[in-house]
Scaffold this active site. Structure first.
Site, mmCIF file in Angstrom:
data_model
loop_
_atom_site.group_PDB
_atom_site.id
_atom_site.type_symbol
_atom_site.label_atom_id
_atom_site.label_comp_id
_atom_site.label_asym_id
_atom_site.label_seq_id
_atom_site.Cartn_x
_atom_site.Cartn_y
_atom_site.Cartn_z
ATOM 1 N N GLU A 581 -27.470 -18.419 -23.352
ATOM 2 C CA GLU A 581 -26.510 -19.133 -24.071
ATOM 3 C C GLU A 581 -25.039 -18.119 -24.047
ATOM 4 O O GLU A 581 -25.897 -16.683 -25.248
ATOM 5 C CB GLU A 581 -26.962 -19.989 -24.786
ATOM 6 C CG GLU A 581 -25.815 -20.888 -25.584
ATOM 7 C CD GLU A 581 -26.525 -21.621 -26.944
ATOM 8 O OE1 GLU A 581 -26.027 -21.960 -27.252
ATOM 9 O OE2 GLU A 581 -27.866 -21.742 -26.507
ATOM 10 N N GLY A 583 -21.048 -17.051 -24.964
ATOM 11 C CA GLY A 583 -19.419 -17.458 -25.984
ATOM 12 C C GLY A 583 -18.716 -19.016 -24.708
ATOM 13 O O GLY A 583 -18.603 -19.582 -24.605
ATOM 14 N N PHE A 584 -19.320 -18.626 -23.569
ATOM 15 C CA PHE A 584 -19.446 -19.137 -22.365
ATOM 16 C C PHE A 584 -19.698 -20.650 -21.747
ATOM 17 O O PHE A 584 -18.748 -22.149 -22.254
ATOM 18 C CB PHE A 584 -18.867 -19.302 -21.383
ATOM 19 C CG PHE A 584 -18.706 -18.658 -20.147
ATOM 20 C CD1 PHE A 584 -19.042 -20.598 -19.184
ATOM 21 C CD2 PHE A 584 -17.354 -19.097 -19.402
ATOM 22 C CE1 PHE A 584 -18.618 -21.768 -17.981
ATOM 23 C CE2 PHE A 584 -17.318 -19.539 -18.505
ATOM 24 C CZ PHE A 584 -17.636 -20.965 -17.614
ATOM 25 N N VAL A 587 -27.104 -21.789 -20.083
ATOM 26 C CA VAL A 587 -26.903 -21.731 -18.949
ATOM 27 C C VAL A 587 -28.009 -21.600 -18.501
ATOM 28 O O VAL A 587 -29.222 -21.340 -19.270
ATOM 29 C CB VAL A 587 -27.461 -19.583 -18.500
ATOM 30 C CG1 VAL A 587 -27.352 -19.725 -16.700
ATOM 31 C CG2 VAL A 587 -26.086 -19.228 -18.650
ATOM 32 N N LYS A 601 -24.178 -22.222 -14.956
ATOM 33 C CA LYS A 601 -23.560 -21.763 -16.034
ATOM 34 C C LYS A 601 -22.823 -22.625 -16.379
ATOM 35 O O LYS A 601 -21.629 -22.839 -15.494
ATOM 36 C CB LYS A 601 -22.213 -19.875 -16.769
ATOM 37 C CG LYS A 601 -22.087 -19.950 -17.710
ATOM 38 C CD LYS A 601 -21.236 -18.678 -17.647
ATOM 39 C CE LYS A 601 -22.090 -17.544 -17.134
ATOM 40 N NZ LYS A 601 -21.040 -16.015 -17.302
ATOM 41 N N ASP A 698 -17.396 -5.458 -20.029
ATOM 42 C CA ASP A 698 -18.072 -6.338 -20.830
ATOM 43 C C ASP A 698 -19.435 -6.108 -20.404
ATOM 44 O O ASP A 698 -20.266 -6.248 -19.968
ATOM 45 C CB ASP A 698 -18.088 -7.324 -21.207
ATOM 46 C CG ASP A 698 -19.372 -8.150 -22.174
ATOM 47 O OD1 ASP A 698 -18.844 -7.013 -23.545
ATOM 48 O OD2 ASP A 698 -19.205 -9.213 -22.195
#
Length: 866
Positions: A581, A583-584, A587, A601, A698
């Site tokens: 899991e 911010g998007f 999953v 996702k 990132d």
């Protein structure tokens, strides 16, 4: 004025001494490069820094309390924490005989009190194992050798956990009519003069700076003279070594000299120097002269090895050379025996003796023309690879990265047949010295910044079978002769100003083509966009169009991997199993076609920025393909449902393994290095292999995923940005990335570049080494880079490395990885390496660790077999 005169006097003195030492090379290894040459006061030899003769290594100095017992050239040293092989390159005279001395004085320079061992090579051949255990005063290795070219390479090779080092290198040019042997070099065993003394004899008493040690046994009788002894023969032993001699004691008739060998099968070369120190007067009658003439035989290991009897010359040197092929049990003896038939009453004597073991070096050096060419290429493109030292092709385990060579047999020089310099940021033109690699079959110069035209000489290199010039800035037309070459594969895409056939378009004479091409392209783009808009309007509800106005930018090509929402429900069994899991969104685990495991996702509906990241990741992953980047299997873009379908990574993310969430399984050091280099390769591809280049933005341990074989792949491209040709490779952005991993330069400029990814990777590498949190909450969020930097100044690496590794690692590879990580997190982006350099350095770490593992395995096998 007085200082100036003193300085001039010093300069003239240096010049005088250097002229007197023609053919001498005297290097004070580790002496700082800004230190001038100096005259060593005991010998008068001129020593200079070694910095111009080797590209690697760090200067060290023996401990202060040990300096008093050593001469100045042995106070400094150079040690080598990087790479497995580090090599000196010295200019010499081809086919001339040299005495080469390497001096090693440990002096506890590193404070570990751990005497190292390592190998010493001459060019591609092993000379000797240097083992300093128990040698408090150091060790000297000496060899007489004839270089086969005008460049001599002396290499220090790491063999275990300790670091190679060297204190001094000394080369002395000898006469070619001395120490004459066939196809071997002579390794120094001992060099003695026979006198009761404690004085070493060397330069200037010995014009070749051979070092003579005194030796005398209690049962012998010493004779000396104050008269001048003529030392004028080819060998010129020093007069100081000839004014004394040993004879048998107690009226004995034979003088016995014994020594031992570690290897009884070694061939021994002896050079024995005689001079009669008790000459019979010129006016002595013949009978007395015969009575007092010293005559004896040469007996080695019980056999006469010199056919004629020996009669020393009055107050003049004569030298006897002999070869001993084998010593039984390693016990060797030389006896000088008075002949029973001799009428003389005098017993044998010996003044001085040298002993050497013969070494046959099996490997021929790489073809000298190839060596010269590759070194010119290295210098022109400023290639600073730590493994580009020594012979390019030999030994094969030290083959230069990017090269392949042909090997016929050990007596035939290898040839360079492949040169891969892709992704090395090469600039300038294609260097003409490439054509001097006359056996080259493969040339890869892709993904660089080369300019100028494609040179004609490439067409004339008949051995070439493959040329890759892709993704450079080459201009002009490709030579027709190159295009006409049969059996040659030529790749040149990614050079916008390079023409494949005919003359390139210019501003004059081609105006019609110049105008028609962009107009036609504009019309085609307009029609394509119009079709997309019509399709988009027909298929999308108005509410979705308002939420995601740029969705039409997803290309028609991408729709080939489109998956419906109902298929998503089916493959995840209605979102049964959550595996992650962020911010998007969430999953889920799933199966594609009921067999292939996938990770799904799903974009959270509450994510306001989700579609932009979704679009970025789809478009990015559909056009990048690399074994160390997570593959996109498909995507869902259906009304309010957005999802990405990835290949499934069975072993989760790196962070969870380091934190111990996967139970008691601890990642070994070799596994951690493999994960690091695989991640670095993925980043290198984004920075150098993609056109345009991409910045991940990132990079963190949670975004490094591991498959069932623990192969690492970089994931989560939602924040990635690519840069078109001509666009600066940075992006101004709002807050992105993850605290602790984010480049501190970002807070000043609000820009992220490739060097921002390098910084983040450096943090990951520190995590891999230390297994410490990036931000230490119990200590005011103190950063891992700051903590490690402090620890490096206060303690050794064992206190920094993850204790779970329990010492199972090569300290040299850890030290190198730490150094690399700290360079990646340098506050100045300019000072950070690029990812290509990072990859090369990590590969060297893996080589060191693999060597440790092989050594350990061999020891286990040996212990079992014994």
């Amino acid at each position: 004025m007085e200082d100036r005169h003193r300085y001039l006097f010093f300069i003239f003195a240096i010049i005088h001494y250097v002229q007197a030492q023609q053919g001498f090379i005297s290097l004070d290894c580790g002496l700082p490069s800004n230190e001038p040459p100096y005259i060593e006061p005991v010998t008068g030899l001129v020593f200079s820094s070694d910095a111009d003769h080797i590209p690697s290594g760090i200067s060290g100095r023996i401990q202060k309390n040990l300096e008093a017992v050593h001469i100045k050239p042995y106070l400094f040293l150079r040690y080598f924490p990087d790479g497995l092989r580090n090599c000196y390159t010295l200019d010499v005279l081809q086919n001339r005989r040299y005495m080469i001395k390497a001096v090693f004085v440990y002096g506890n320079y590193d404070g570990y009190n751990d005497y190292p061992s390592f190998d010493l090579y001459l060019g591609p051949n092993k000379w000797v194992r240097v083992d300093l255990e128990g040698k408090v005063n150091g060790s000297v290795e000496e060899i007489i050798h004839i270089p086969s070219s005008n460049s001599l390479q002396i290499c220090l090779v790491k063999t275990g956990n300790s670091l190679p080092f060297i204190s001094a290198l000394e080369l002395r040019l000898l006469r070619n009519d001395t120490y004459v042997v066939q196809d071997v070099s002579l390794k120094h065993l001992f060099r003695r003069y026979y006198r009761q003394s404690d004085r070493l004899i060397r330069y200037p008493d010995d014009v070749y700076d051979r070092v003579w040690s005194p030796f005398f046994l209690p049962e012998w009788t010493q004779i000396t003279t104050s008269l001048d002894v003529n030392n004028s023969n080819n060998y010129e032993p020093p007069k100081a070594a000839l004014t004394s001699a040993a004879t048998p004691g107690d009226n004995g008739t034979r003088l016995t000299i014994i020594w031992t060998l570690d290897n009884p099968d070694e061939q021994i070369h002896l050079y024995v120097h005689f001079a009669e120190l008790e000459p019979v007067g010129e006016n002595t009658d013949e009978a007395l002269r015969t009575l007092f003439t010293r005559t004896f035989y040469f007996v080695v290991n019980g056999k006469i090895s010199y056919d004629e009897s020996i009669t020393p010359l009055d107050l003049a040197v004569s030298t006897v050379e002999t070869v001993v092929n084998k010593c039984d049990g390693g016990n060797c003896s030389l006896q000088l025996v008075r002949s029973e038939a001799s009428p003389g009453v005098r017993v044998p004597l010996v003044n001085a003796m040298e002993a050497f073991t013969a070494i046959k070096f099996p490997h021929s050096e790489t073809n000298p023309d190839d060596v010269i060419s590759i070194k010119v290429i290295q210098a022109t493109y400023e290639l600073s690879r730590v493994d580009w030292q020594g012979d390019p092709c030999l030994p094969q385990q030290f083959l230069w990265t990017g090269l392949n060579c042909s090997y016929m047999n050990m007596s035939t020089s290898p040839r360079i047949i492949s040169l891969d310099l892709s992704s090395h940021k090469l600039t300038g033109k294609i260097v003409p010295d490439i054509q001097n690699l006359t056996q080259l079959q493969k040339l890869d110069l892709s993904n660089n910044k080369l300019t100028g035209g494609v040179p004609e000489f490439l067409a004339n290199m008949k051995s070439l079978l493959f040329i890759n010039l892709s993704n450079n800035n080459l201009v002009g037309s490709i030579p027709q002769a190159l295009l006409d070459r049969k059996n040659l594969k030529l790749e040149f895409e990614g050079n916008p100003k390079l023409c494949a056939t005919g003359p390139c378009n210019s501003s004059s004479g081609n105006k019609e083509t110049t105008v028609i091409a962009p107009v036609a392209a504009a019309i085609a783009i307009f029609i394509a966009v119009l079709v997309l808009i019509i399709v988009f309007i027909k298929k999308r509800p108005s509410s979705i169009r308002a939420l995601h106005p740029s969705r039409a930018n997803l290309s028609l090509e991408n729709k080939k991997r489109r998956i419906t929402y109902s298929e998503i429900l089916l493959m995840t069994n209605n979102f049964e199993r959550v595996i992650g899991e962020g911010g998007f969104g969430v999953v889920y685990h799933g199966y594609l076609n009921d067999s292939e495991q996938v990770a799904v996702k799903v974009l959270s509906p509450s994510s306001s920025q989700g579609y932009k990241e979704f679009k970025a990741e789809v478009e990015l992953l559909l056009r990048v393909h690399h074994i160390n980047l997570v593959s996109l299997v498909g995507y869902c873009d259906e009304q309010a449902h957005l999802a990405l379908i990835y290949e499934y990574m069975a072993n989760g993310d790196l962070k969870s393994h380091l934190s111990g969430k996967h139970g008691d399984c601890v990642l070994k050091w070799e596994n951690r290095l493999s994960i690091a280099v695989e991640t670095a390769l993925g980043l290198e591809y984004l920075h150098s292999g993609c056109k345009p280049l991409m910045v991940h933005r990132d990079v963190k341990s949670m975004n490094i995923l591991l498959d069932e074989h623990f192969q690492a792949k970089l994931a989560d491209f939602g924040l990635s940005r690519s840069f078109s040709v001509g666009e600066e490779s940075h992006v101004s952005t709002g807050v992105v990335g993850t605290p602790g991993y984010l480049d501190p330069e970002y807070y000043r400029t609000y820009r992220l570049t490739e060097k921002s990814d390098v910084y983040s990777f450096g943090i990951v590498l520190l995590e891999i080494i230390t297994n410490q949190p990036v931000l230490e909450q119990a200590n005011e969020n103190r950063h891992i880079a700051e903590r490690v930097r402090t620890m490096l100044t206060r303690s050794d690496i064992s206190t920094i490395v993850d204790p779970n590794l329990i010492g199972e690692y090569d300290s040299g590879s850890v030290r190198k990885a730490l150094k690399l990580a700290m360079s990646c997190v340098d506050p100045s982006p300019v000072a950070r390496p690029d990812m290509s350099h990072v990859v090369q350095e990590l590969k060297q770490c893996i080589k060191s660790e693999n060597l440790r593992l092989r050594t350990g395995l061999n020891q286990v096998i040996d212990s079992k077999s014994s």
